[in-house]
Enzyme design. Structure first.
Site, PDB file in Angstrom:
ATOM      1  N   GLU A 291     113.771  67.885  42.794  1.00 46.70           N
ATOM      2  CA  GLU A 291     112.287  67.942  43.377  1.00 46.70           C
ATOM      3  C   GLU A 291     112.497  68.060  44.895  1.00 46.70           C
ATOM      4  O   GLU A 291     111.984  68.840  45.600  1.00 46.70           O
ATOM      5  CB  GLU A 291     111.433  67.076  43.023  1.00 46.70           C
ATOM      6  CG  GLU A 291     110.102  67.041  43.706  1.00 46.70           C
ATOM      7  CD  GLU A 291     109.377  68.101  42.869  1.00 46.70           C
ATOM      8  OE1 GLU A 291     109.223  68.469  41.755  1.00 46.70           O
ATOM      9  OE2 GLU A 291     109.080  69.026  43.981  1.00 46.70           O
ATOM     10  N   ASP A 295     111.629  70.896  47.930  1.00 42.81           N
ATOM     11  CA  ASP A 295     110.496  70.815  48.728  1.00 42.81           C
ATOM     12  C   ASP A 295     111.042  71.039  50.043  1.00 42.81           C
ATOM     13  O   ASP A 295     110.263  71.720  50.994  1.00 42.81           O
ATOM     14  CB  ASP A 295     109.739  69.072  48.650  1.00 42.81           C
ATOM     15  CG  ASP A 295     109.214  68.948  47.097  1.00 42.81           C
ATOM     16  OD1 ASP A 295     108.856  69.948  46.331  1.00 42.81           O
ATOM     17  OD2 ASP A 295     108.891  67.904  46.998  1.00 42.81           O
ATOM     18  N   SER A 556     105.622  72.882  41.883  1.00 37.85           N
ATOM     19  CA  SER A 556     106.397  71.930  42.869  1.00 37.85           C
ATOM     20  C   SER A 556     106.936  72.827  43.986  1.00 37.85           C
ATOM     21  O   SER A 556     106.772  72.121  45.084  1.00 37.85           O
ATOM     22  CB  SER A 556     107.291  71.633  42.200  1.00 37.85           C
ATOM     23  OG  SER A 556     107.415  70.517  41.355  1.00 37.85           O
TER      24      SER A 556
END
Ligand SMILES: *[C@@H]1O[C@H](CO)[C@@H](O)[C@H](O)[C@H]1NC(C)=O
Ligand SMILES: *[C@@H]1O[C@H](CO)[C@@H](O)[C@H](O)[C@H]1NC(C)=O
Ligand SMILES: *[C@@H]1O[C@H](CO)[C@@H](O)[C@H](O)[C@H]1NC(C)=O
Ligand SMILES: *[C@@H]1O[C@H](CO)[C@@H](O)[C@H](O)[C@H]1NC(C)=O
Ligand SMILES: *[C@@H]1O[C@H](CO)[C@@H](O)[C@H](O)[C@H]1NC(C)=O
Ligand SMILES: *[C@@H]1O[C@H](CO)[C@@H](O)[C@H](O)[C@H]1NC(C)=O
Length: 639
Positions: A291, A295, A556
Site C-alpha cells: 500500500e 501511494d 487505493s
C-alpha cells in the site's frame, strides 16, 4: 487495497449478571449491554471499598449545525467560501454547553460526589473523579463486576446496564466504566491480493519509449490522462500532501527503483515522505505489503518537488491487532477529538488502541492528542464495510471529517475494491443486499473510485469503470467500490446529481428507502448518500515490492492521484497570491461537473449482480468522473 476488519462475535450475557438492579422511577436506563465477548470470563462482584476511576462524557454542543457551518465555508456560492475556522474555533463551537456541565455536576454533588473531587478536563469534554465501588454502584443503580480476559489475563470492570436521572440523560454520552469491554482482536495482516508479478509482455511494453497505457499505467500515462502539466510554480512551505498508512510501510529501495524507471521526473534516489510518527508508527520498515509503496510511487511524480507528509499510525502491536481504524490518527491531528463525545463514543472507544502500550515493544508514550497539524490534503486508502463497527463510531468519525473540512482540510478516501459488496460480503439473510463502504460513505469526505483504460484502448479513447473478474489481471476479482449508504442520507450538495441518475438511468434492482434493510426485496438504500464522488485510474499499475516488479491496482491507487492533483492546485493558488486550502471539495465538485472527464462505460459488480452502471453525469460507479487538471485548476483558482 483497502483494509478490512474482522467481524466481532457476540455471545449472550453470563447468567451471573442477569439479575438487573432496580432503579427509582426518577431514573432511566442510560446504556444496556445485550451480550459480550466469550473470552471475558470469571465475573467477580467489585469490592465496595475499591477505588474506581470514573469518567462522565458530556454531549457535544451544536453538532446538528455542523453541516450548515461546513457548507458556509465550502459551497462555491457562499459568501464565506474559504473562510475556514481555526482549531480553537472548532473546539469552542462543539464543546459541551455550560448547561450540560452544570446539570451533570449538580447530579454528582447531590449524589455525594463532592465538587472538590470532580475534575473538568481541559477540553471540556469530561467530568472525572475517583469513586469507591459502593459509590459507583449507588450512583448508577448498577451491579459492577470485574471480568478476566481469558486470552490476555487483563481485567475489566463492567456492568450490563446502568441508570441516570431522566433530566440528566440528554446531557451525557456515556460513562466509564460502563457496559463496555476493552476489545482486542487480532487483525490479520492482509497481503494485498490485488497484485501479480509483472508479466514479460508488460515489462517489454514499459521498456519502449512509446509507453502503452492500456498495458501498464506509468506516471506519463497519468499525466496524459488528466492533462497534468509539468510543475511551474515553486512548492509552498505551507503545503504538503498528507498520506495515512497503518500496518504497512514503504521500502526506500523500492521507491528508488520507481524514481529510476522514470528519470524524466527528476526525482533523486532517497526521495521519501516526511514522517509524522503517530503513537510509535514507523516508516520505512520491514512490513512492506504494497500500500505505502503504491501511494508514494504514484503521488511523488505528480507533486514533486512538493513534500509528502506520511502519517504512519500505531506501533507494531496495535497496527495489526486493533479492531478500530483512524481514531488514533484523528486524535493526533485534532486534540479536541481525543476526549470529545458523540452518540455513545467518548475519546477512544474500546475497540481502539490504548497508549501507553504495555505489550513488549509497544509505544510507551501517551496517546498523541493534537500533536500534528493536518496537511491541506489527506489521502487515505484504507477502509472497511459500514456494518463492521457500531454506527456511533462511524458517526463520530464522520463528524470529525466535517470538522476537518471546517478547518480547510480536504480528506479523500479510496471507495473500496469490492464493487457494490465489501470484502466481508453482502448484507441480508441470503447475502444479496449491497454493502456500502466506510468511510467512503461519509458525506464529508471525497470518495474516489477506480477506472481503467480498456484492453486495446488508449489514453484518448476514454476510461471505463475498473471491474476485473478473478484472474484478469489480478488473482481476486476487483471492482471499484460504489453505491448508497445505509447510515448517511443524501447530502444536499449531491441531491440533484443523484436524482438525475435515478430519473435517467434507473438501476434495474429493487430498492428500499426506510429503516428496514432489504424491505420489498430491495438491494440498495435509495435514500442514502451516493458514492464515489470522483474517480481516477486504478488498474494495471507496475510498482516495486521487495525488489520485485509487480502489477498493483485498486481504488487505493486512485485516491492519492486525485489528492496529488489537489495538492498541486493548492500550490498554484498560493503562487497566485490566494490562500491555499480548499477544504471540503464535494460542493465545488458537484457544482462543476465539467471539470471531470465523464465516465459512461462499465459497472461495479458485486453481490452476484453487475452492480451499478456508469452513465452520463454522476453515477454510483464512477462518480462525476476523472479529473481534468486545467479545468479543475481554473475552477479552484477562481474561488
Ligand atoms: C520539504 O521538507 C524538507 C524537509 O523537512 C524541507 O527542508 C523543505 O523546505 C520542504 N519543502 C517545502 C517546499 O516546504
Ligand atoms: C537508484 O536506485 C535504484 C534502486 O536501487 C537503482 O536501480 C538506480 O541505479 C539508482 N540510481 C542512481 C542514479 O543511483
Ligand atoms: C485486442 O486486440 C487484439 C489484437 O487485435 C485482439 O486479438 C483482441 O481480441 C482485442 N481484445 C479486445 C478485448 O478487444
Ligand atoms: C436508508 O437510508 C436512510 C437515510 O439515511 C436511513 O434513514 C435508513 O435507516 C436507511 N435504511 C437502512 C436499512 O439502513
Ligand atoms: C431475515 O430473516 C428474519 C427472520 O426470518 C426476518 O424477520 C427478516 O425480515 C429477514 N431480513 C431480510 C433483510 O430479509
Ligand atoms: C527493501 O527492499 C530491498 C530490495 O528488495 C531489500 O533488499 C531490503 O531488505 C528491503 N528493506 C526492508 C527494510 O525491508
Amino acid at each position: 487495497m483497502t483494509r478490512i476488519i474482522s467481524l466481532t462475535t457476540i455471545v449472550a450475557a453470563l447468567a451471573a449478571t442477569a439479575a438487573a438492579r432496580p432503579a427509582p422511577s426518577t431514573h432511566t436506563v442510560h446504556e444496556k449491554r445485550y451480550g459480550h465477548h466469550a473470552r471475558w470470563t470469571n465475573p467477580l462482584r467489585i469490592r465496595s471499598e475499591s477505588d474506581i476511576h470514573v469518567r462522565v462524557g458530556l454531549k457535544q454542543n451544536n453538532l446538528h449545525r455542523g453541516h450548515e457551518f461546513l457548507m458556509d465555508v465550502s459551497h462555491p456560492d457562499s459568501a464565506n467560501y474559504g473562510k475556514f475556522w481555526t482549531e480553537e474555533e472548532v473546539t469552542q463551537m462543539f464543546a459541551p454547553s455550560d448547561e450540560s456541565v452544570n446539570i451533570v455536576k449538580n447530579w454528582l454533588t447531590e449524589s455525594g460526589i463532592h465538587d472538590v473531587r470532580i475534575t473538568h478536563t481541559d477540553n471540556k469534554g469530561w467530568l472525572a473523579f475517583v469513586a469507591t465501588g459502593e459509590e459507583l454502584e449507588n450512583l448508577l443503580h448498577a451491579d459492577f463486576y470485574e471480568y478476566k480476559d481469558s486470552e490476555t489475563g487483563h481485567t475489566a470492570v463492567s456492568t450490563d446496564r446502568y441508570h441516570v436521572p431522566k433530566h440528566v440523560k440528554e446531557h451525557i454520552d456515556y460513562i466509564t466504566p460502563g457496559i463496555r469491554f476493552p476489545f482486542l482482536q487480532k487483525r490479520n495482516a492482509l497481503r494485498d491480493p490485488l497484485r501479480i508479478p509483472t508479466p514479460p509482455h508488460i515489462k517489454a511494453a514499459l521498456s519502449t519509449s512509446d509507453s502503452n497505457c492500456a498495458k501498464a499505467i506509468t506516471p506519463d500515462c497519468i499525466a496524459q490522462l488528466y492533462q497534468i502539466p509539468p510543475v511551474t510554480v515553486s512548492p509552498s512551505p505551507d503545503n504538503s500532501l498528507g498520506i495515512f498508512e497503518e500496518g504497512d510501510q514503504y521500502n526506500q529501495t523500492d521507491l528508488d527503483s520507481y524514481w529510476a524507471a522514470y528519470p524524466s521526473y527528476g526525482i533523486p534516489n532517497g526521495t521519501h515522505p516526511i514522517l509524522n510518527s503517530i503513537d510509535g508508527g514507523e516508516g520505512p520498515g520491514k512490513n512492506v505489503q504494497g500500500e505505502s509503496n503504491l501511494d508514494f510511487s504514484l503521488a511523488f511524480p505528480i507533486v514533486y518537488p512538493q513534500n509528502i507528509t506520511l502519517f504512519q499510525t500505531d506501533d507494531q502491536y496495535w497496527a495489526f491487532s486493533s479492531q478500530g481504524l483512524f481514531n488514533t490518527f484523528l486524535d493526533a491531528i485534532d486534540g479536541s477529538y481525543c476526549t470529545s463525545c458523540y452518540a455513545g463514543e467518548c475519546g477512544n472507544a474500546d475497540i481502539d488502541p490504548v497508549y501507553p502500550d504495555t505489550h513488549s515493544g509497544g509505544y510507551k508514550g501517551q496517546l498523541m492528542c493534537g500533536t500534528y497539524k493536518p496537511t491541506n490534503v489527506i489521502s487515505i486508502s484504507y477502509g472497511a464495510a459500514e456494518d463492521y463497527i457500531p454506527q456511533s463510531y462511524y458517526e463520530r468519525q464522520c463528524n470529525e471529517f466535517m470538522k476537518l473540512g471546517l478547518r480547510g482540510v480536504s480528506v479523500l478516501f479510496a471507495s473500496g475494491d469490492s464493487g457494490v459488496a465489501s470484502r466481508s460480503g453482502c448484507l441480508g439473510n441470503s447475502s444479496t443486499i449491497f454493502n456500502p463502504d466506510w468511510p467512503a460513505s461519509c458525506p464529508y469526505v471525497t470518495a474516489v473510485g477506480a477506472t481503467k483504460i480498456p484492453v486495446n484502448g488508449s489514453v484518448s479513447g476514454g476510461e471505463v469503470v475498473a471491474n476485473d473478474p478473478a484472474g484478469h489481471p489480478f488473482f481476486s476479482a476487483f471492482a471499484s467500490g460504489g453505491g448508497f449508504s445505509n447510515l448517511f442520507p443524501i447530502p444536499d450538495y449531491q441531491a440533484d446529481a443523484v436524482a438525475s441518475y435515478f430519473a435517467n438511468h434507473n438501476p434495474p434492482y429493487p430498492s428500499y428507502s426506510g429503516s428496514i434493510l432489504g424491505e420489498n426485496g430491495g438491494l440498495y438504500n435509495r435514500s442514502g448518500r451516493g458514492y464515489p464522488d470522483v474517480s481516477a485510474v486504478g488498474d494495471t499499475i507496475p510498482i516495486w515490492i521487495g525488489g520485485e516488479s509487480v502489477i498493483e491496482g485498486g481504488t487505493s491507487a486512485s485516491a492519492p492521484i486525485v489528492a496529488s492533483i489537489i495538492t498541486r492546485i493548492i500550490d498554484e493558488r498560493i503562487a497566485a497570491g490566494k490562500p491555499g486550502p480548499v477544504g471540503f471539495l464535494n460542493p465545488v465538485f458537484y457544482k462543476n461537473p465539467d471539470a471531470f472527464n465523464d465516465i459512461t462505460q462499465g459497472s461495479n459488480a458485486g453481490c452476484n449482480t453487475a452492480g451499478f452502471s456508469a452513465a452520463p453525469g454522476w453515477d454510483p460507479a464512477s462518480g462525476l468522473g476523472t479529473p481534468n487538471y486545467p479545468k479543475l485548476r481554473d475552477v479552484l483558482l477562481a474561488l
